[in-house]
Design a protein around this motif. Structure first.
Motif, PDB file in Angstrom:
ATOM      1  N   UNK A  23       0.936  -1.351  -0.149  1.00 32.80           N
ATOM      2  CA  UNK A  23      -0.093   0.002   0.106  1.00 32.80           C
ATOM      3  C   UNK A  23       0.771   1.146   0.058  1.00 32.80           C
ATOM      4  N   UNK A  24       0.689   2.063  -1.028  1.00 29.06           N
ATOM      5  CA  UNK A  24       1.599   3.335  -1.064  1.00 29.06           C
ATOM      6  C   UNK A  24       0.738   4.483  -1.394  1.00 29.06           C
ATOM      7  N   UNK A  25       1.235   5.441  -0.517  1.00 27.49           N
ATOM      8  CA  UNK A  25       0.625   6.819  -0.615  1.00 27.49           C
ATOM      9  C   UNK A  25       1.524   7.626  -1.412  1.00 27.49           C
ATOM     10  N   UNK A  26       0.647   8.542  -2.285  1.00 27.06           N
ATOM     11  CA  UNK A  26       1.352   9.678  -2.968  1.00 27.06           C
ATOM     12  C   UNK A  26       1.018  10.807  -2.492  1.00 27.06           C
ATOM     13  N   UNK A  27       1.807  11.551  -2.229  1.00 30.73           N
ATOM     14  CA  UNK A  27       1.511  13.042  -1.994  1.00 30.73           C
ATOM     15  C   UNK A  27       1.919  13.968  -2.860  1.00 30.73           C
ATOM     16  N   UNK A  28       0.655  14.656  -3.662  1.00 36.44           N
ATOM     17  CA  UNK A  28       1.028  15.422  -4.751  1.00 36.44           C
ATOM     18  C   UNK A  28       0.401  16.958  -4.694  1.00 36.44           C
ATOM     19  N   UNK A  33       4.899  22.210   5.615  1.00 39.92           N
ATOM     20  CA  UNK A  33       3.980  22.172   6.687  1.00 39.92           C
ATOM     21  C   UNK A  33       2.635  21.670   5.950  1.00 39.92           C
ATOM     22  N   UNK A  34       2.560  22.191   4.608  1.00 36.88           N
ATOM     23  CA  UNK A  34       1.271  21.369   4.018  1.00 36.88           C
ATOM     24  C   UNK A  34       1.156  19.936   3.687  1.00 36.88           C
ATOM     25  N   UNK A  35       2.498  19.589   3.331  1.00 37.94           N
ATOM     26  CA  UNK A  35       2.828  18.265   3.115  1.00 37.94           C
ATOM     27  C   UNK A  35       2.408  17.354   4.584  1.00 37.94           C
ATOM     28  N   UNK A  47       7.884  16.710   5.203  1.00 37.13           N
ATOM     29  CA  UNK A  47       6.866  17.035   5.809  1.00 37.13           C
ATOM     30  C   UNK A  47       6.214  15.455   6.198  1.00 37.13           C
ATOM     31  N   UNK A  48       6.294  14.535   5.281  1.00 38.88           N
ATOM     32  CA  UNK A  48       5.696  12.943   5.549  1.00 38.88           C
ATOM     33  C   UNK A  48       6.702  12.668   6.960  1.00 38.88           C
ATOM     34  N   UNK A  49       7.992  12.768   6.979  1.00 41.89           N
ATOM     35  CA  UNK A  49       8.805  12.125   7.700  1.00 41.89           C
ATOM     36  C   UNK A  49       8.439  12.887   9.044  1.00 41.89           C
TER      37      UNK A  49
END
Lengths: 368, 368
Positions: B208-213, B252-254, B283-285
DNA sequence: CTGAAAGCGCTTACAG
DNA sequence: CTGAAAGCGCTTACAG
């Protein structure tokens, strides 16, 4: 299609098909005027939407239409040489790779734009000699005003004194020095924030503090080391427990500096490290990770500037904040005061406060 | 001292003492010539060190001396209107706050400087409308060449087609699209690196992979989402396990986007997250840290760009590297080919490879 | 070497 | 409205 004649005959514009795109001349005002069948001054009046313009609606429409058809755009350079202003303000920053200066540039650009000015950025690359060249270069560009983030303002006092008399509005952001500048100055009270940081460390039981500092190229001394030592001594730190380690202005360099610092103090390692900016703080954070030190359990780390990255790091980085918003606000205000002739007074100075922002990278010394 | 007359009488230069610094005129070439008692053309020849200069050593010395004494500096604007070149190249970047573009700017500036050109930077603020304005603005400035990092090049195809015919050399860096551009183009094969990343994840047991775009302001779609989904499907990921979460271009948005992503997939959380750039990765980290997920044990994180910060983070960030060195090298090469007229060919395109750089933020999926 | 002039592309003041 | 001119500060070609 061997086209040896480089220049086209004057007035004889050749088509794209004939010569390829590179040889088509950009239309000038006279071209628009000719195409619309009016005098050039009429075209100028219409295109600039002058209030006392004499053109009839029909003429007006024809000019605008031809301008659009030809893709006319006024030549800003020619305009600038005539008006003797370029609607541009120049910004000098020491380091494009330091987010602090880019945040500043970002805000300054927004403020300048709001007043109808463009911002152009010069890059001094943390080098005093280059910094001087930037000052010359930016003045040569006939910008309407200059905001200069200088590494070492006093060094340029003489240069500025001899050049600023030609009236270009300028504000400098940077440390104050012994030699006064002939321009407006914004300084941040670095001592204040550093004092907060050191007394926090003292209070939380730290006794041995490392300081990672950096000089610019061609810089002999920037005084920060002395400030650090003075404040620390006054707060009761023992001089022999204050370690100053030279670095450069990169994160990687700071990491190396951190390792040297740790290696050279094997017996009594620092319990806290202050980097001269956040990039140094980040280098120290990673350096600590590399040698298995846990932050803040084994070591506290403090940066300077409070860039937007600080709260997003792991651990988030405690930092001595420079008030970017205020710096840019005052810089713009003071500069436009001059540009618009609102102020005739001599050089002004604004001192802004720095402030310690505590985050996860700092805590009580081990064993407390 | 009520000095109501704004202009000083022509030729009558008034002293600093009389009017204050703001009213002193900058010396012009004719002032130097007069002071040295020579003709202006002689002064011009001397100061520009022309090879066929006729001046005697004595004259020469006098001119140089007076120029120095008066603090003469040539007016670059006047020079530019005459020469019809400004020795300046313009750079458009989407985001001053993204170190990736600043590294690029840094390198481009160095390369431009080596060839005697200044670099001026325009900032499109990740906004398509602004991006268009930047293109106009930079062309109005009569720069000698343009390097444009465009968010969405195809959008500007028509604009460029109608303007580039006036011959300004230009190279665009950005994604290729359906509509061809009339200028040189440098693209990075993002698909390649993304493929490496996804097949790495597949191989190491991630499902399962998320993609922040993120989309730019005024942008409908940039295609990256489709690319991601396509490649992932081809590698055998199940479409329902691919999560796309919109964000903006800030860290911050990420981080917020990451939290939304996690919250909305409580039952089957992603085992890996890819951010569309390194700022999103950061941001994800941090988002993972906030909710107690350990990276890479509980979650793998991958960024895009490979900015210099990546190896210094904790954990260091795995990233799909864009070859900054190559981009800037080719950009400069292609641009100066045009500026110096070495190439008359039509639009060229250079495709550069992206590459996955594995670091600490990625590892096998939990339970492997 | 000088002096006067043209020209880069524009704006503005002026006589018709 | 037009037309011719001056001027911003420079470079360059030309007649002396």
């Amino acid at each position: 299609m061997d086209n040896s004649g480089k220049k086209s005959a004057p007035g004889m514009k050749r088509s794209v098909a004939e010569n390829g795109p590179m040889d088509v001349k950009r239309p000038r005002l006279v071209d628009v005027a000719k195409a619309a069948g009016v005098a050039t001054n009429t075209a100028s009046m219409v295109l600039n939407d002058r209030p006392n313009c004499w053109a009839s609606e029909a003429t007006r429409a024809r000019v605008l239409e031809e301008a659009k058809r030809l893709g006319y755009r006024p030549n800003r350079i020619a305009l600038a040489v005539k008006k003797r202003r370029f609607d541009t303000i120049g910004l000098i920053v020491p380091d494009l790779n330091n987010p602090f200066f880019m945040s500043l540039a970002d805000q300054l650009e927004l403020a300048a734009e709001a007043r109808g000015y463009d911002l152009i950025i010069e890059h001094s690359r943390v080098d005093l000699l280059r910094e001087m060249k930037c000052l010359e270069s930016i003045m040569d560009r006939q910008v309407d005003g200059i905001i200069a983030c200088l590494i070492d303002p006093p060094v340029h006092a003489d240069f500025l004194k001899s050049h600023i008399k030609y009236g270009i509005p300028m504000v400098v952001a940077g440390q104050r020095g012994a030699r006064p500048l002939p321009v407006d100055l914004i300084t941040v009270d670095f001592e204040g924030g550093l004092g907060q940081a050191l007394s926090y460390l003292r209070r939380t039981g730290h006794s041995r503090v490392g300081f990672i500092r950096a000089l610019a190229e061609n810089q002999a001394d920037n005084g920060r080391q002395e400030i650090f030592l003075n404040i620390a001594r006054n707060l009761g730190f023992d001089e022999k427990d204050l370690y100053v380690e030279p670095s450069d202005h990169t994160m990687a360099g700071a990491k190396e500096a951190f390792h040297r610092l740790i290696d050279s103090r094997k017996g009594n390692p620092p319990t806290a490290v202050i980097g001269l900016n956040d990039l140094c703080g980040i280098g120290a954070l990673r350096g600590a990770h590399d040698v298995g030190l846990q932050v803040p359990r084994d070591l506290s780390v403090i940066g300077v500037d409070d860039i937007s990255l600080c709260p997003l790091l792991n651990p988030s980085l405690t930092s001595i904040a420079q008030p970017i918003d205020e710096i840019s606000q005052y810089a713009v205000e003071m500069l436009f005061d001059r540009i618009e002739g609102k102020t005739k007074e001599g050089p002004r100075e604004k001192v802004l406060a720095s402030q310690l922002i505590l985050r996860e990278s700092t805590g009580p010394a081990r064993g407390r």
